[in-house]
Scaffold this active site. Structure first.
Site, PDB file in Angstrom:
ATOM      1  N   HIS A 137       0.962  -1.255  -0.064  1.00 59.40           N
ATOM      2  CA  HIS A 137      -0.076   0.209  -0.100  1.00 59.40           C
ATOM      3  C   HIS A 137       0.947   1.217   0.021  1.00 59.40           C
ATOM      4  CE1 HIS A 137      -3.168  -2.831   1.232  1.00 59.40           C
ATOM      5  NE2 HIS A 137      -4.106  -1.915   0.720  1.00 59.40           N
ATOM      6  N   LYS A 145      -0.784   4.685   4.498  1.00 55.47           N
ATOM      7  CA  LYS A 145      -1.519   3.755   5.300  1.00 55.47           C
ATOM      8  C   LYS A 145      -1.133   3.733   6.676  1.00 55.47           C
ATOM      9  CE  LYS A 145      -3.977  -0.655   4.694  1.00 55.47           C
ATOM     10  NZ  LYS A 145      -5.336   0.025   5.157  1.00 55.47           N
TER      11      LYS A 145
HETATM   12  N1  LIG Z   1     -12.894  -1.100   2.836  1.00 55.32           N
HETATM   13  C1  LIG Z   1     -12.349  -0.561   1.808  1.00 55.32           C
HETATM   14  O1  LIG Z   1     -12.574  -0.985   0.570  1.00 55.32           O
HETATM   15  C2  LIG Z   1     -11.376   0.616   1.710  1.00 55.32           C
HETATM   16  C3  LIG Z   1     -11.003   0.897   2.892  1.00 55.32           C
HETATM   17  N2  LIG Z   1     -10.061   1.992   3.051  1.00 55.32           N
HETATM   18  C4  LIG Z   1      -9.947   2.456   4.679  1.00 55.32           C
HETATM   19  O2  LIG Z   1     -10.711   3.594   4.650  1.00 55.32           O
HETATM   20  C5  LIG Z   1     -10.037   4.449   5.715  1.00 55.32           C
HETATM   21  C6  LIG Z   1      -9.688   5.768   5.013  1.00 55.32           C
HETATM   22  O3  LIG Z   1      -8.715   5.652   4.123  1.00 55.32           O
HETATM   23  P1  LIG Z   1      -7.965   6.863   3.297  1.00 55.32           P
HETATM   24  O4  LIG Z   1      -9.419   7.685   2.728  1.00 55.32           O
HETATM   25  O5  LIG Z   1      -7.114   6.799   2.475  1.00 55.32           O
HETATM   26  O6  LIG Z   1      -7.281   7.773   4.602  1.00 55.32           O
HETATM   27  P2  LIG Z   1      -7.407   9.408   4.595  1.00 55.32           P
HETATM   28  O7  LIG Z   1      -6.488   9.495   5.832  1.00 55.32           O
HETATM   29  O8  LIG Z   1      -7.301  10.088   3.220  1.00 55.32           O
HETATM   30  O9  LIG Z   1      -9.004   9.657   4.934  1.00 55.32           O
HETATM   31  C7  LIG Z   1      -9.647   9.590   6.128  1.00 55.32           C
HETATM   32  C8  LIG Z   1     -10.632  10.733   6.449  1.00 55.32           C
HETATM   33  O10 LIG Z   1     -11.221  10.459   7.489  1.00 55.32           O
HETATM   34  C9  LIG Z   1     -11.485  11.583   8.555  1.00 55.32           C
HETATM   35  N3  LIG Z   1     -11.700  11.405   9.846  1.00 55.32           N
HETATM   36  C10 LIG Z   1     -10.767  10.726  10.753  1.00 55.32           C
HETATM   37  N4  LIG Z   1     -11.309  10.895  12.126  1.00 55.32           N
HETATM   38  C11 LIG Z   1     -12.552  11.691  11.707  1.00 55.32           C
HETATM   39  C12 LIG Z   1     -13.631  11.848  12.665  1.00 55.32           C
HETATM   40  N5  LIG Z   1     -13.752  11.801  13.860  1.00 55.32           N
HETATM   41  N6  LIG Z   1     -14.643  12.702  12.173  1.00 55.32           N
HETATM   42  C13 LIG Z   1     -14.846  13.012  10.888  1.00 55.32           C
HETATM   43  N7  LIG Z   1     -13.718  12.877   9.871  1.00 55.32           N
HETATM   44  C14 LIG Z   1     -12.641  11.973  10.414  1.00 55.32           C
HETATM   45  C15 LIG Z   1      -9.840  12.147   8.225  1.00 55.32           C
HETATM   46  O11 LIG Z   1      -9.689  13.382   8.639  1.00 55.32           O
HETATM   47  P3  LIG Z   1      -8.206  14.208   9.119  1.00 55.32           P
HETATM   48  O12 LIG Z   1      -7.488  14.358   8.145  1.00 55.32           O
HETATM   49  O13 LIG Z   1      -8.663  15.727   9.842  1.00 55.32           O
HETATM   50  O14 LIG Z   1      -8.059  13.138  10.280  1.00 55.32           O
HETATM   51  C16 LIG Z   1      -9.710  12.250   6.478  1.00 55.32           C
HETATM   52  O15 LIG Z   1     -10.356  13.121   6.021  1.00 55.32           O
HETATM   53  C17 LIG Z   1      -8.826   3.503   6.130  1.00 55.32           C
HETATM   54  O16 LIG Z   1      -9.173   2.783   7.273  1.00 55.32           O
HETATM   55  C18 LIG Z   1      -8.447   2.555   4.839  1.00 55.32           C
HETATM   56  O17 LIG Z   1      -7.737   1.442   5.085  1.00 55.32           O
HETATM   57  C19 LIG Z   1      -9.279   2.587   2.136  1.00 55.32           C
HETATM   58  C20 LIG Z   1      -9.671   2.066   0.903  1.00 55.32           C
HETATM   59  C21 LIG Z   1     -10.767   1.079   0.428  1.00 55.32           C
HETATM   60  O1  LIG Z   2      -5.779   2.240   3.124  1.00 55.16           O
HETATM   61  C1  LIG Z   2      -6.141   1.880   1.675  1.00 55.16           C
HETATM   62  O2  LIG Z   2      -5.675   2.458   0.872  1.00 55.16           O
HETATM   63  C2  LIG Z   2      -6.752   0.559   1.640  1.00 55.16           C
HETATM   64  N1  LIG Z   2      -7.218  -0.179   2.503  1.00 55.16           N
HETATM   65  C3  LIG Z   2      -8.088  -1.065   2.541  1.00 55.16           C
HETATM   66  C4  LIG Z   2      -7.449  -2.447   3.344  1.00 55.16           C
HETATM   67  O3  LIG Z   2      -6.852  -1.846   4.335  1.00 55.16           O
HETATM   68  O4  LIG Z   2      -7.275  -3.495   2.781  1.00 55.16           O
HETATM   69  C5  LIG Z   2      -8.533  -1.858   1.122  1.00 55.16           C
HETATM   70  C6  LIG Z   2      -7.531  -1.401   0.141  1.00 55.16           C
HETATM   71  O5  LIG Z   2      -6.388  -2.045  -0.089  1.00 55.16           O
HETATM   72  C7  LIG Z   2      -6.797   0.234   0.162  1.00 55.16           C
END
Ligand SMILES: NC(=O)C1=CN([C@@H]2O[C@H](COP(=O)(O)OP(=O)(O)OC[C@H]3O[C@@H](n4cnc5c(N)ncnc54)[C@H](OP(=O)(O)O)[C@@H]3O)[C@@H](O)[C@H]2O)C=CC1
Ligand SMILES: O=C(O)C1=N[C@H](C(=O)O)C[C@H](O)C1
Length: 268
Positions: A157, A161
């Site tokens: 990743h 991450k």
């Molecule tokens: N299940 C799936 O298919 C996938 C899962 N993911 C998961 O999604 C999550 C996010 O990934 P990603 O978008 O890359 O991460 P980012 O850090 O880019 O985004 C996370 C967002 O959540 C916000 N956030 C955190 N805490 C709060 C809160 N209390 N209230 C409101 N907003 C909040 C952050 O704000 P701030 O910057 O202020 O902290 C940020 O804007 C991870 O756990 C990742 O592993 C990602 C891709 C695919």
């Molecule tokens: O953090 C990410 O970017 C992603 N998170 C998910 C994971 O923890 O598997 C899904 C995807 O791989 C991207």
């Protein structure tokens, strides 16, 4: 007034938050009715039309309860501590809560249980069609091969991450363990370093690579004597996760309260 379902996106400014907003708005199947960021975030009070060029008229809020009041679903890819708070509020408002957040520990998962008694939760460490297919294939291959075949889950990743192994790697490890009829907790090998001793027969290993802008890559390696089988998924675009999340939000409408997986949504 639009007849389309109203969807809230939490963590709106994040990598996935922005992708979710664009995907919902482009889908023609739902509309973004609200976007949530934490108090003090630079986006709070800004119109999405201004900060993203889409969903004009939606002003980013730090009040999730207000955002949830007029919606049918929330797409939540944030952080474990935030997700458990959103789960309680989504249950109160009877929204479909689609949880993509990974890195959830047992204490977080326990806090989803009361919420799932009142509302629909769809939770998956990976919402893409391809990975959920890979999970099914992994279970089948693990069932077919005995413990003479060592199982290793290798994931890569981007540098931002924060959790390891990835949620996807854990789904794949669980599937391999299920296929073998064992408990992952009892056979999981993580973070080998130093004089580890020889590999334990039947264990499932995890390795994590972090670097650059890698969207997400997962290999399940079955290593035998004289041959190897490798199952692989490579994500090149976060839209695959967002499309899955939207599908889950629409699928969950009218379903009985409970916690569901993407396998339920996809009918696997
Ligand atoms: N299940 C799936 O298919 C996938 C899962 N993911 C998961 O999604 C999550 C996010 O990934 P990603 O978008 O890359 O991460 P980012 O850090 O880019 O985004 C996370 C967002 O959540 C916000 N956030 C955190 N805490 C709060 C809160 N209390 N209230 C409101 N907003 C909040 C952050 O704000 P701030 O910057 O202020 O902290 C940020 O804007 C991870 O756990 C990742 O592993 C990602 C891709 C695919
Ligand atoms: O953090 C990410 O970017 C992603 N998170 C998910 C994971 O923890 O598997 C899904 C995807 O791989 C991207």
């Amino acid at each position: 007034m639009s007849e389309l379902p109203n969807i809230v996106v939490t963590g709106a400014s994040g990598r996935m938050g922005q992708m979710l907003i664009r995907t919902v708005e482009a889908s023609g199947k739902a509309r973004v009715s609200a976007a949530v960021e934490r108090s003090g975030h630079a986006w709070v009070g800004q119109d999405l039309g201004e900060v993203m060029g889409v969903a004009k008229g939606v002003v980013v809020t730090d009040d999730p309860l207000e955002a949830f009041a007029t919606a049918q679903a929330v797409l939540d890819f944030t952080a474990p501590a935030a997700t458990v708070e959103f789960a309680a509020l989504a249950a109160q408002a009877r929204l479909v809560h689609v949880i993509g957040t990974t890195g959830m520990e047992a204490e977080h998962l326990a806090r989803l249980e009361p919420a799932a008694r009142h509302a629909v939760i769809v939770r998956a460490g990976n919402m893409s069609l391809g990975v959920n297919l890979l999970v099914e294939l992994t279970r089948k291959v693990a069932q077919a091969l005995d413990a003479d075949w060592d199982v290793e889950v290798i994931e890569a990743h981007h540098r931002h991450k924060v959790d390891a192994p990835s949620g996807t790697a854990l789904m794949l490890g669980e599937a391999a363990a299920e296929g073998r009829g064992v408990s992952l907790a009892e056979v999981s090998d993580r973070g080998r370093d130093g004089i580890t001793g020889a590999r334990d027969r039947g264990h499932i290993g995890f390795s994590a690579i972090r670097g650059g802008d890698i969207v997400g890559e997962h290999d399940v390696l079955f290593a035998g004597e004289g041959e190897r089988v490798i199952l692989r998924h490579v994500a090149t675009d976060r839209a695959i996760f967002a499309r899955g999340a939207l599908k889950a939000a629409l699928w969950g409408q009218g379903k009985a309260p409970g916690e569901y997986s993407m396998a339920d949504v996809l009918g696997f």
